[in-house]
Design an enzyme around this catalytic site. Sequence first.
Site, PDB file in Angstrom:
ATOM      1  N   HIS A  35      -5.339   0.007   0.866  1.00  0.00           N
ATOM      2  CA  HIS A  35      -5.873  -1.321   1.203  1.00  0.00           C
ATOM      3  C   HIS A  35      -7.085  -1.220   2.133  1.00  0.00           C
ATOM      4  O   HIS A  35      -7.789  -2.191   2.322  1.00  0.00           O
ATOM      5  CB  HIS A  35      -4.785  -2.222   1.810  1.00  0.00           C
ATOM      6  CG  HIS A  35      -4.489  -1.935   3.256  1.00  0.00           C
ATOM      7  ND1 HIS A  35      -3.798  -0.801   3.650  1.00  0.00           N
ATOM      8  CD2 HIS A  35      -4.805  -2.599   4.379  1.00  0.00           C
ATOM      9  CE1 HIS A  35      -3.679  -0.809   4.967  1.00  0.00           C
ATOM     10  NE2 HIS A  35      -4.290  -1.879   5.439  1.00  0.00           N
ATOM     11  N   GLU A  90       1.210   2.642  12.996  1.00  0.00           N
ATOM     12  CA  GLU A  90       0.172   2.512  11.983  1.00  0.00           C
ATOM     13  C   GLU A  90      -0.879   1.603  12.587  1.00  0.00           C
ATOM     14  O   GLU A  90      -0.734   0.388  12.610  1.00  0.00           O
ATOM     15  CB  GLU A  90       0.748   1.948  10.676  1.00  0.00           C
ATOM     16  CG  GLU A  90      -0.163   2.194   9.490  1.00  0.00           C
ATOM     17  CD  GLU A  90      -1.269   1.149   9.383  1.00  0.00           C
ATOM     18  OE1 GLU A  90      -1.126   0.203   8.586  1.00  0.00           O
ATOM     19  OE2 GLU A  90      -2.291   1.266  10.117  1.00  0.00           O
ATOM     20  N   ASP A 137       0.871  -1.167   0.000  1.00  0.00           N
ATOM     21  CA  ASP A 137       0.000   0.000   0.000  1.00  0.00           C
ATOM     22  C   ASP A 137       0.914   1.225   0.000  1.00  0.00           C
ATOM     23  O   ASP A 137       1.412   1.656   1.056  1.00  0.00           O
ATOM     24  CB  ASP A 137      -0.911  -0.031   1.229  1.00  0.00           C
ATOM     25  CG  ASP A 137      -1.900   1.130   1.257  1.00  0.00           C
ATOM     26  OD1 ASP A 137      -2.919   1.022   1.953  1.00  0.00           O
ATOM     27  OD2 ASP A 137      -1.637   2.169   0.598  1.00  0.00           O
TER      28      ASP A 137
END
Lengths: 342, 342
Positions: free
Chosen positions: A280, A131, A38
């Site tokens: 994604h 993340e 991604d």
Amino acid sequence: MASELNPAKTGSVDMTPSEIHYFQSYNHHGIHEEMLKDEVRTNSYKNAIYQNRHLFKDKIVLDVGCGTSILSMFAAKAGAKHVYAVDMSTIIEKAREIVAVNGMADKITLIQGKMEEIQLPVDKVDIIISEWMGYFLLYESMLDTVLLARDKYLAPGGLIFPDKASIYMAAIEDGDYKEEKIGFWNNVYGFDFTPLQGTALAEPLVDTVDLKAVVTDPCLVLSLDLYTVKPSDLAFTAPFDLAVRRNDFIHALIAWFDIDFSACHKPIKFSTGPHAKYTHWKQTVFYLDDVLTVKNGEHLQGVLSSKPTEKNRRDLDVKIEYVFQGEDHDRSNRGVCLFKMC
Amino acid sequence: MASELNPAKTGSVDMTPSEIHYFQSYNHHGIHEEMLKDEVRTNSYKNAIYQNRHLFKDKIVLDVGCGTSILSMFAAKAGAKHVYAVDMSTIIEKAREIVAVNGMADKITLIQGKMEEIQLPVDKVDIIISEWMGYFLLYESMLDTVLLARDKYLAPGGLIFPDKASIYMAAIEDGDYKEEKIGFWNNVYGFDFTPLQGTALAEPLVDTVDLKAVVTDPCLVLSLDLYTVKPSDLAFTAPFDLAVRRNDFIHALIAWFDIDFSACHKPIKFSTGPHAKYTHWKQTVFYLDDVLTVKNGEHLQGVLSSKPTEKNRRDLDVKIEYVFQGEDHDRSNRGVCLFKMC
């Protein structure tokens, strides 16, 4: 030095099967391959870090849920003094090999364990990178864990990368796909499978929505400031007002999120919306029971509520209440739709 | 009557997390939607049953792993006297509603539980129907359970639908995709991620293979007769000999399976091979460490071994040993590749 602290391995008896499954799903390289590929996601973090070496130089960094350790390596390469990288999943064993083969074993300490259970070798860190975002921002998200790390370890004046997250909604026309997805159950090899229709509708779909399908303006429904948000804020209720931009039908509402790294010299952000480049996370689609007939200038209003389910905090119970009144008094709808993300 | 026997619910303490996860994955309607939408699969069962009413009329039928109960309804509609349908997953609650809404609650008894633990209200059944096949036939397959049901419940002379399963192999050229999949790890945003290359290679890929990529004839490696096969036969070692049909390169071996309903008046079969119509099983791709340079008429020989892993019987350890000798003595390869399907 690469630490060997492993206080809690996947499969310990005090985790529920759902918890074990959540962590075990990250043991597998495939999910990391998808996230690394991604480019919007990974390049945003890369740019936020590399373009701000002045913020990272000689700092102590904590990477929450480090996975393959890509973010930790960005931080080390940007000049961090040391990076502590924490992950529960066994992917961290591969991360140790990756860090070593890139010659950074002296800069990055990888610790396998739950953030809630491990103890870092330092009292405070200067920067937290993570993340943590899930589908619909909060499904299976690690945000609780990031907030725990913030409260336990972030030094006064410390930075969080990223620091802002916002959820947006809009309404879409999706007649063909809804018919196919819902209508399918009317006749399955000659049998009535409508008992599964409710199930099909009750689960939001994660899919890429064509911008052409969007019938309204977007509407901001939730804005999180990672410096101040509390875990209790992650169960929220927010009103929405969607301005219709063309004569059309509405079959579903969609949600997406934007991410900001506002500490950056030149602020970096990315969106997971239907107008933006593929990520994604795609978008999250909530099919309404009704089909609304709408005209340009009208408004679809309502309330979006989301909270972790009782059985499993990584699952979400979502409720969408909506009210629509067209100009003509024979076009009006109201409804309450319940969804489960699990 | 729809039975309420529920001796063991998903999540009981005597199941491992992997077991719980396996059953829970079938709680979700999406996996059943995929299987029902597989027309090759579902129409094969439908035709095998509907075209053989003479075999089903007034018989007692057992559906092992009934899911949404589609096969049970085929059997009931074909004239079975009664159908006992067993499934561990909570989808069986939806199956009860489906059976009821189709007016067959008097013909189909749905029992939630493990085949190993429940007790049917009858000693023997005349026919066992089951869709038990997994990727590579045996990954996460229910075959052990079907054999247990056969040994415990099938009357002498009873029938099994389907009764034959065969695994085939072939070799393919897949340079571009292999390069992309394996080569990706050489440089990930400027870092060496090669420690993940081994992992990427060690896991077979389930994917649709283009017939044009197939370089050799197929080779039968395993043939199972459901009437006589023993659980111990499911760990197997089989030689293969693949005849090369054109000058090309070989990057991977593929496997697929064929299914036969040979009791049928007109035998029904379907294949999941690259030459056949799409099924949700696709094919299973095993990348070799080497790239072989091969010429028309040459042979790639070897041995395929597969067995359940020690930790989890639904996972597979697969070993492919191969030997290749080209006409010219400077083209020769041999190797042993280990794979894990988990």
